[in-house]
Each structure stands twice: as structure tokens, then as C-alpha cells.
Scaffold this active site. Structure first.
Site, PDB file in Angstrom:
ATOM      1  N   LYS A  97     -46.914  -8.556  62.103  1.00 25.82           N
ATOM      2  CA  LYS A  97     -46.620  -7.125  62.168  1.00 25.82           C
ATOM      3  C   LYS A  97     -47.397  -6.371  61.086  1.00 25.82           C
ATOM      4  O   LYS A  97     -47.956  -5.296  61.341  1.00 25.82           O
ATOM      5  CB  LYS A  97     -45.107  -6.889  62.022  1.00 25.82           C
ATOM      6  CG  LYS A  97     -44.330  -7.297  63.258  1.00 25.82           C
ATOM      7  CD  LYS A  97     -42.820  -7.408  63.003  1.00 25.82           C
ATOM      8  CE  LYS A  97     -42.119  -7.930  64.255  1.00 25.82           C
ATOM      9  NZ  LYS A  97     -40.675  -8.165  64.054  1.00 25.82           N
ATOM     10  N   GLN A 149     -36.412  -7.760  59.109  1.00 28.54           N
ATOM     11  CA  GLN A 149     -36.544  -8.863  60.062  1.00 28.54           C
ATOM     12  C   GLN A 149     -35.212  -9.596  60.220  1.00 28.54           C
ATOM     13  O   GLN A 149     -34.600  -9.998  59.235  1.00 28.54           O
ATOM     14  CB  GLN A 149     -37.640  -9.826  59.581  1.00 28.54           C
ATOM     15  CG  GLN A 149     -37.956 -10.941  60.542  1.00 28.54           C
ATOM     16  CD  GLN A 149     -38.601 -10.464  61.848  1.00 28.54           C
ATOM     17  OE1 GLN A 149     -39.412  -9.538  61.856  1.00 28.54           O
ATOM     18  NE2 GLN A 149     -38.222 -11.082  62.949  1.00 28.54           N
ATOM     19  N   ASP A 208     -37.152  -0.205  64.810  1.00 24.95           N
ATOM     20  CA  ASP A 208     -36.649  -1.231  65.733  1.00 24.95           C
ATOM     21  C   ASP A 208     -35.716  -0.607  66.779  1.00 24.95           C
ATOM     22  O   ASP A 208     -35.414  -1.236  67.790  1.00 24.95           O
ATOM     23  CB  ASP A 208     -35.867  -2.308  64.955  1.00 24.95           C
ATOM     24  CG  ASP A 208     -36.693  -3.567  64.719  1.00 24.95           C
ATOM     25  OD1 ASP A 208     -37.677  -3.781  65.460  1.00 24.95           O
ATOM     26  OD2 ASP A 208     -36.343  -4.343  63.809  1.00 24.95           O
TER      27      ASP A 208
END
Ligand code: NAP
Length: 295
Positions: free
Chosen positions: A54, A98, A121
Site C-alpha cells: 500500500k 491494518q 477503509d
């Protein structure tokens, strides 16, 4: 095989090229690069691979990547302090923590602490609610990538029967909301669904997000249906190593379906591309800039 293979790598590469232009435009308009902060807690190798990928994609798109790595025994309070710092940092447009987090940390509390306008997200309850009522939201990346592939393949989805297998907050539920937004007739199936093959056989669009290797079989599929396989499962291979398979029995289903995403190379690459897209969307909104057409 009769089905067309939906090339997620090519679609993601095309999207990332476009996003790089948008990132340049943002930089030129504001005098700063859009920024994504990633937070990794602990040493989980798979999570480490994802987070590094990412960060690399963020830099390649002409954005700033701020990576924070914390030890596995980090206390929840310390992680919440970092999130608060990132919320207040004007150079940070998107925050990605994460998952999964170590057991001593309550993931829901951490997600709730992320400023909704930086929640790239799309997991914060404010963004979930906005998506549900059809308002401007940051939408989870994987389902967003699936819809991108579907509209690219089929054009207008209006009126199509869609069956989403899986009801997680990360994939299944937002996927169903997005398909509803595209005016599909949507069924969400899960582990308690009765006669799943018969339910799936109704579908023009099947999205499998289950986490069970090759569960969806060829005789479950309506001829010509479009099948999106979100699953990523590592199974033993003949050579003693392992290989990745999806939730769909690819060879069987490809003989019946009209189009299908492979694993790997289908949905996976779109997830990172959509993370970049969400970061740019967040950056534009925070800077009060109009979003470029089609973003
Ligand atoms: P999850 O939270 O474990 O949810 C799985 C869902 O599948 C649940 O709703 C569960 O139903 C349902 N399910 C389990 N067994 C079933 C069965 N036998 N029949 C019907 N439904 C069943 O998983 P997730 O986070 O949504 O992820 C799903 C898969 O997608 C995983 O393989 C994951 O690795 C993959 N994934 C891929 C990407 C990507 O970028 N490509 C991103 C995220 C996830 P209940 O709710 O009734 O238990």
C-alpha cells in the site's frame, strides 16, 4: 473455458494511471501532495506485505506515504493517541490501521477513533451509515473495486439479480449496499442460508466473499452469469508448496459463467487501487476541491 476472464490487474493499472494524474493535479492546486498514513501493529507477515504494498502504491501514484510500525504489545491507549495525532495532522488525508489488531486492542474502538473524513477503509460507522442512506461516504475498497469491475464488464447493472455470499462488514454488507445503489435486486446469503446453490442459480451477478476454498461450484451458476470471486485462500499445492485459490471453483464455473474474475489477478489488485482513489477523494473533500469527473 467459455467465460471471459475479468482482468483485475489491467483494470487496476489503468485506474492507477488515472489516479496519478489526479494526484498531480491535487499537488499543483494545493501545493502539497495528498497523504496516506498506514499503521501496522505487530509482526504478522501477511499484514506486513499488504502494508508495504500500500505504501509503495501510494508513492508511485505521486502521494505521500507515512508509515507507522508499532510493536505487538502496544497498548490500546497508545494506538488511540497515534490515531488522534494523525487525525490532527493536516498532511494526512487518509488513515489506514491494518487489521487484524493484536488481542489486547479493541478494533472497533480504534476504527471509531479515526476521523470519518480520513477513514479511507470506509469502516467507520459514520461512513457505513452514509453508504446505507445513499449519502456521500468513504466506501470500503474491496467492494468498490468489485463494482468497478462489474460496471466495466456489464455497463448498466440496473435490474440485474445479484447474490452476495457473505455478510461481513468489510465486504458482504457494503457490497450489497453498492449493488442496491446500482439498482440491482440484491440477496445477501450467509452460513444460515437454506439451499445456497438454488439461491445462487437465480443470479445474473454472483459475488463470493466467504473465505472457503472453491466452495461455489459450476452447477450453482446460471449460464452467462458474471462471477466475482473475492476469496483469497491458501491451499496445499501438488509440489508440497501452497497456492492461492478463491471461493469459486474456477475451472468448473468458467465453463458456465459469462465472465469471471481469476484468483489471483481479479479483485485483489483493485483493492489497493481503490485505497488510492479513496485517499484522493478524502484529500479533495478536505481541501474543498471538486472531485474530477468519474472519480
Ligand atoms: P468473514 O468476515 O469471515 O465473512 C465470511 C462470510 O461468509 C460470513 O458472513 C459467513 O456467514 C459466510 N459464510 C461462511 N461459511 C459459509 C457457507 N458455508 N455458506 C455461506 N456463507 C458462508 O470474511 P470477509 O472478511 O468478508 O472475507 C471473505 C473472503 O474474502 C476471505 O477469503 C478474505 O480473505 C477475502 N478478502 C479478499 C479481499 C481482497 O482484496 N481480494 C479483501 C477482503 C477479504 P455468517 O455471517 O453466517 O458466519
Amino acid at each position: 473455458m467459455t467465460a471471459a476472464s475479468i482482468d483485475g490487474r489491467a483494470a487496476a493499472a489503468a485506474l492507477r494511471e488515472r489516479l496519478a494524474h489526479v494526484a498531480d493535479f491535487f499537488h499543483a492546486s494545493t501545493g502539497r501532495q495528498a497523504g496516506l498514513a498506514t499503521v501496522l501493529v505487530g509482526e504478522d507477515p501477511a499484514s506486513g506485505v499488504y502494508v508495504r504494498a500500500k505504501g509503495k502504491a501510494t508513492r508511485e501514484a505521486g502521494m505521500q506515504s507515512f508509515s507507522h510500525q508499532l510493536p505487538a504489545d502496544t497498548r490500546e491507549g497508545d494506538l488511540l493517541d497515534l490515531v488522534a495525532k494523525l487525525n490532527a495532522d493536516d498532511h494526512v488525508d487518509g488513515i489506514l490501521v491494518q487489521l487484524p489488531l493484536p488481542a489486547q486492542i479493541d478494533s472497533a474502538r480504534v476504527i471509531d477513533a479515526i476521523a470519518p473524513d480520513k477513514d479511507v477503509d470506509g469502516f467507520h460507522v459514520v461512513n457505513t451509515g452514509r453508504l446505507a442512506v445513499g449519502a456521500e461516504a468513504l466506501v470500503p475498497c474491496t467492494p468498490l473495486g468489485c463494482v468497478h469491475l462489474l460496471t466495466q464488464q456489464l455497463g448498466d447493472l440496473s435490474g440485474l439479480e445479484a447474490v452476495v455470499i457473505g455478510r461481513s462488514n468489510i465486504v458482504g454488507k457494503p457490497m450489497a449496499m453498492l449493488l442496491l445503489g446500482e439498482s440491482c435486486t440484491v440477496t445477501i446469503a450467509h452460513s444460515r442460508t437454506r439451499d445456497l446453490p438454488a439461491v445462487v442459480r437465480r443470479a445474473d451477478i454472483v459475488v463470493a466473499a466467504v473465505g472457503r476454498p472453491e466452495m461455489v461450484r459450476g452447477d450453482w451458476i446460471k449460464p452467462g452469469a458474471t462471477v466475482i470471486d473475492v476469496g483469497i485462500n491458501r491451499v496445499p499445492a501438488n509440489d508440497g508448496k501452497t497456492r492461492l485459490v478463491g471461493d469459486v471453483a474456477f475451472d468448473e464455473v468458467a465453463r458456465v459463467a459469462g465472465a469471471i474474475t481469476p484468483v489471483p489477478g481479479g479483485v485483489g489488485p483493485m483493492t489497493i487501487a481503490m485505497l488510492l482513489r479513496n485517499t484522493l477523494v478524502a484529500a479533495h473533500r478536505r481541501a474543498g476541491l471538486n472531485l474530477p469527473e468519474g472519480l
